[in-house]
Enzyme design. Sequence first.
Site, mmCIF file in Angstrom:
data_model
loop_
_atom_site.group_PDB
_atom_site.id
_atom_site.type_symbol
_atom_site.label_atom_id
_atom_site.label_comp_id
_atom_site.label_asym_id
_atom_site.label_seq_id
_atom_site.Cartn_x
_atom_site.Cartn_y
_atom_site.Cartn_z
ATOM 1 N N GLY A 342 0.809 -1.215 0.000
ATOM 2 C CA GLY A 342 0.000 0.000 0.000
ATOM 3 C C GLY A 342 0.842 1.264 0.000
ATOM 4 C CB SER A 343 -0.115 4.682 1.035
ATOM 5 O OG SER A 343 -1.326 4.665 0.292
ATOM 6 C CB THR A 344 4.529 2.218 3.405
ATOM 7 O OG1 THR A 344 4.201 0.905 2.948
ATOM 8 C CG2 THR A 344 3.787 2.509 4.703
ATOM 9 C CE LYS A 346 -0.121 6.356 -2.397
ATOM 10 N NZ LYS A 346 -1.381 6.867 -1.822
#
Length: 740
Positions: A342-344, A346
């Site tokens: 997921g967003s980690t 990014k």
Amino acid sequence: MSLKKKMKRYFNKKNKSPKNNRKIVGIILFSMTFVMFFLFVIQLSKIAVIGKVNNVSLAEKTKQLYQGSIVVKAKRGTIYDRNGIAIAEDATSYSAYATLSKTYTSGNKKLYAQEKDFEKLVAILAKEVSGFDEKKALTALKNGAKENLWLVEFSQAKNLTLKQRTAIEADLKAENLVGIYFNESQARMYPNGEFASHLIGYTDLVENKSGEKELVGKMGIESAYDDILKGTNGKIVYQRDNYQNPLPGTVSESVAAKDGKDIYTTLDSRLQVYLEKYMKEYYEKLGAKNMTAMLVKADTGEILALDQQPSFDPETKKGLGTDYDSNFNWANTLVEDPYEPGSTMKILTTAAAITQGVYDPNESYQGGKIEIADATIDDWDHGEKGTLTMRQALSWSSNKGMVILEQKMPDAWRQYLKKFGFGQSTYSGLANEKSGTLPSTNIVDTAMSSFGQSIGVTNFQMMQAFTAIANNGTMLKPQYITKIVNPNTNKITVMEPEVVGNPVTKESTEQVREYMRDTTENEEYGIAYGKYSVPGYHVSVKTGTAQISENGAYLTGANDYIYSAVSIVPSENPEYIFYLTIKQPKNYDYNALSDITNAILKRAMDLTSSDATTDGESTETSTEKITVDDYRNLSITTAATAAQKSGLDPVVLGEGSKVKSQSIDVGKTVLPGEKLLLLTNDDAVTMPDITGWSKTDIVKLADLLNIDVTFEGEGYATSQSIEAYATIGNQKLTVVLKEN
């Protein structure tokens, strides 16, 4: 004349007198006796000279009858934390038995259990052994005496401690009783109970080929380093009497046992215990399927604390059975369970874009949806925030912003994923480590990987990538062992920090850590504003909420997500990285991530300030040189793990299944920490990241890959003409060297 009459006449004619007949019989008997005696002498002489009967050695049989031996158990190595506190150590357990054979004597002294003493003997055992059934034991003794058994074992008096054995022997002496004795067996003690259990592992008593029981490591370090920990048993040979009792002073041979090596881990008990307290509390509170956490020293890659919930007690084995969810796969989730992060992810996308030169923090775009081929990708807030800058895209966790960045480096992004170590094992040495998966070449999957979907990673891989962000572009392998000590020679093998790549620039990581501060410090665009804080320090944070894919489709339940957060502190000059995941909580509390993170990082920084810890700055050096083994034709995992355990720094070239050749000759003696290049049986080998390599190592690389190399300057590699993870082909390699 008939034949019958002819025969009768012949015997009548040859018939002798009784006296002559006796004489003939006597001669025959004497001759037979002489022949038998002669044969006996020959056979006896043969036995005396050869020493065998029917190919059975009489000397060996005599030796077996009158010579006994005792196996001297080697002490299994102790596993310590970084400060010398024992995590796993050897212990001895005892099991009681009663000798009933009346032949067990010493002169006139009876050493066996006598029937008149049975009740007293049983009472003594019951006094010292909790839950001991006296009636059952007394019945066993009486039945054993009737059946003339040599001994009777007490099933209720096993796994006794030394304290219990000593107490029983004292009671026997006080009552002037004999007949109760003890067998010893190895045991493993874990003083801290549940303490990084999946990393440390546990042991079981397993019967070996010789029929003896020995401790064998299961899971974690106990398993991965079993050959180093177990040592080599010794032996004592002695003479014994007709009743098989040892004769004092008759030891004829003694081979000393070689104890197993001690392992010092990177774990800090002060942080580990604190972490597990919070993890267990929130695991039960949230009703999560599982939780993981890892605290790492930013500049060395050393794991100071880690935990996985649910956990277990390695000594009692509580938790390995049905105490928790029976469907849970008892594996080391940190290396064995790939997931979509997921967003980690990014922060890695942003760092890559800055390094690639396609990032403008002030570039603006309209949040919300973006079309990629036949797929629509949307932001979590569906664009309600309106116009965002690229800097805000990170702190506000915009999927669209990351896709825009990925589209600016369509070919390079896949290379950056490889540079960050995804799709390949970290070669941690732990059993069953998975390599994870890179996104397919489909442009939608590649785009989705920019915000952490359509890619499979492990916790170790994510932490390894985060070290590049925290350590100014230098990526370090997660390390859980500081040194291995040989107690037989007092020689030490120190495990040095291992640089595994330089995927992004120092400047890019400094910018990313600054932008990550916005996540918790920017009131308008900080997705976790005010949640994460360590008093006195700036904290760089990125949270993540990842969908869970099963059987090719994403789960749709209200809490069918993996919630995560990575934190780096202090932002300007990082000391620690903390990464936490919570999978499918039944009662999700958004504050759980920050509550645990804040507590652990505050504790870590307080310890750093209070005791001026020198973690990762040890001046201890290795005193044991390494003889290089033959790793050719071994599987890649086996070879890399074995090389790492010996103290070498293995670098795998290619994605083949077996080692084709190695850079250091078999049998050569080298210092610990030397690079060992392992070339696999892969036709299309890619170029490794050689930043920081010595000229000697690069020459070895060129020889293995059969390529021409030229150097500019002296010192260590700072740039390479063939990009890391690019296919080599027939290209020539040019390397720029500079002194450190």
